[in-house]
Design an enzyme around this catalytic site. Structure first.
Site, PDB file in Angstrom:
ATOM      1  N   THR A 198      -5.646   3.017  11.149  1.00  0.00           N
ATOM      2  CA  THR A 198      -5.535   3.677  12.449  1.00  0.00           C
ATOM      3  C   THR A 198      -6.396   3.011  13.514  1.00  0.00           C
ATOM      4  O   THR A 198      -6.015   2.953  14.684  1.00  0.00           O
ATOM      5  CB  THR A 198      -5.900   5.168  12.316  1.00  0.00           C
ATOM      6  N   ASP A 243       0.806  -1.220   0.000  1.00  0.00           N
ATOM      7  CA  ASP A 243       0.000   0.000   0.000  1.00  0.00           C
ATOM      8  C   ASP A 243       0.842   1.274   0.000  1.00  0.00           C
ATOM      9  O   ASP A 243       1.929   1.321   0.586  1.00  0.00           O
ATOM     10  CB  ASP A 243      -0.909  -0.010   1.240  1.00  0.00           C
ATOM     11  N   ASN A 263     -10.298   0.776   3.276  1.00  0.00           N
ATOM     12  CA  ASN A 263      -9.007   0.673   3.961  1.00  0.00           C
ATOM     13  C   ASN A 263      -9.120   1.076   5.426  1.00  0.00           C
ATOM     14  O   ASN A 263      -9.654   2.145   5.741  1.00  0.00           O
ATOM     15  CB  ASN A 263      -7.978   1.578   3.286  1.00  0.00           C
TER      16      ASN A 263
END
Length: 284
Positions: free
Chosen positions: A236, A84, A233
């Site tokens: 965090t 990524d 995606n």
């Protein structure tokens, strides 16, 4: 189970009008948690390793890639391996021998013309090796090393007409778009532009990708998928769960513990719970 390709997972999800979640891997515990959460949810998922994660591991891709791939192969649900936010051409070219089926090539910091040129070159190289390529158009702020970016500022959002031209001229297989989310959000307060998502879905022939989904509330994610988002995606949120569990274990009752297994176990479990919850949102 053998590794599956990201392209296959995304294509199947899109055909069903569903979303497919991609979770960031930093440590072995991240990969194990993603596999565990996906197994509990009974859902496929994507394990993705970012260029920043590779830098954390001393710039060496092989070890973290091999660990993630081994975890994925041992899973009872389909998992793929994705590289990524790759800005380095050298890292892009390292993806093939390490077993990655897909790469997000990120030339978004370049001018539009240079972005198109660099991404088209990356796509040509990747397609010769059967690697699926995602790219980004627009400004999804919050990445490490970048100044804060207002996701609602003028000029930040992805323009549908420009997106259509970009996909045509680069040949990318998926497109990450700026629709109101931001990387590295620790509070789930993002408000997405669902009208824009639908317009982008109608303008481009490839699947759309939502970056910064950790900061997006559940209902906003559901609406985004209904409007046309496919690859979701999440990074965090895993770090928040990991750190919260470690901090809670050490500060609350075990301040003298030095064996990392004692606090990594609850951290891994917390991340698995986060993975299972996000997959549940996409399945609902």
């Amino acid at each position: 189970m053998p590794l599956v390709s990201t392209g296959e997972l995304v294509t199947k999800a899109r055909a069903k009008g569903r979303g497919i979640a991609a979770f960031n891997v930093i440590t072995l515990e991240h990969a194990e948690a993603i596999a565990l959460g996906a197994e509990r949810a009974g859902s496929p998922a994507i394990l993705q390793i970012s260029e920043n994660a590779v830098k954390f591991h001393g710039g060496r891709l092989s070890a973290v890639a091999a660990a993630a791939a081994a975890v994925a192969r041992a899973s009872s649900v389909p998992l793929s391996l994705h590289l990524d936010h790759v800005e380095s051409v050298e890292l892009l070219r390292a993806a093939h021998p390490e077993g990655f089926s897909s790469v997000m090539f990120d030339a978004s910091k370049l001018s539009y013309a240079d972005n198109v040129k660099a991404t088209a070159e990356a796509v040509r190289w990747a397609h010769e090796r059967d690697i699926w390529i995602e790219a980004e158009l627009g400004k999804v702020g919050g990445k490490e090393g970048e100044p804060p970016l207002d996701a609602h500022a003028p000029g930040v959002r992805t323009d549908p007409a420009e997106a259509a031209a970009y996909v045509r001229d680069t040949g990318v297989d998926a497109l990450a778009v700026a629709v109101g989310s931001s990387h590295a959000m620790t509070e789930r307060t993002a408000v997405l532009d669902h009208t824009l998502i639908a317009a982008l879905r109608d303008a481009v022939p490839v699947p759309l990708v939502l970056h910064g989904s950790s900061g997006v509330p559940d209902e906003e994610i559901r609406r985004a998928v209904a409007s046309g988002m496919v690859k979701i995606n999440v990074g965090t949120a895993l770090s928040t769960a990991f750190t919260g569990a470690v901090r809670g274990y050490l500060e609350a009752a075990h301040p003298t513990v030095v064996d990392p297994r004692k606090y990594l176990a609850p951290a891994r479990e917390a991340m698995a719970g986060t993975v299972e919850r996000f997959l549940g949102v996409l399945r609902a």
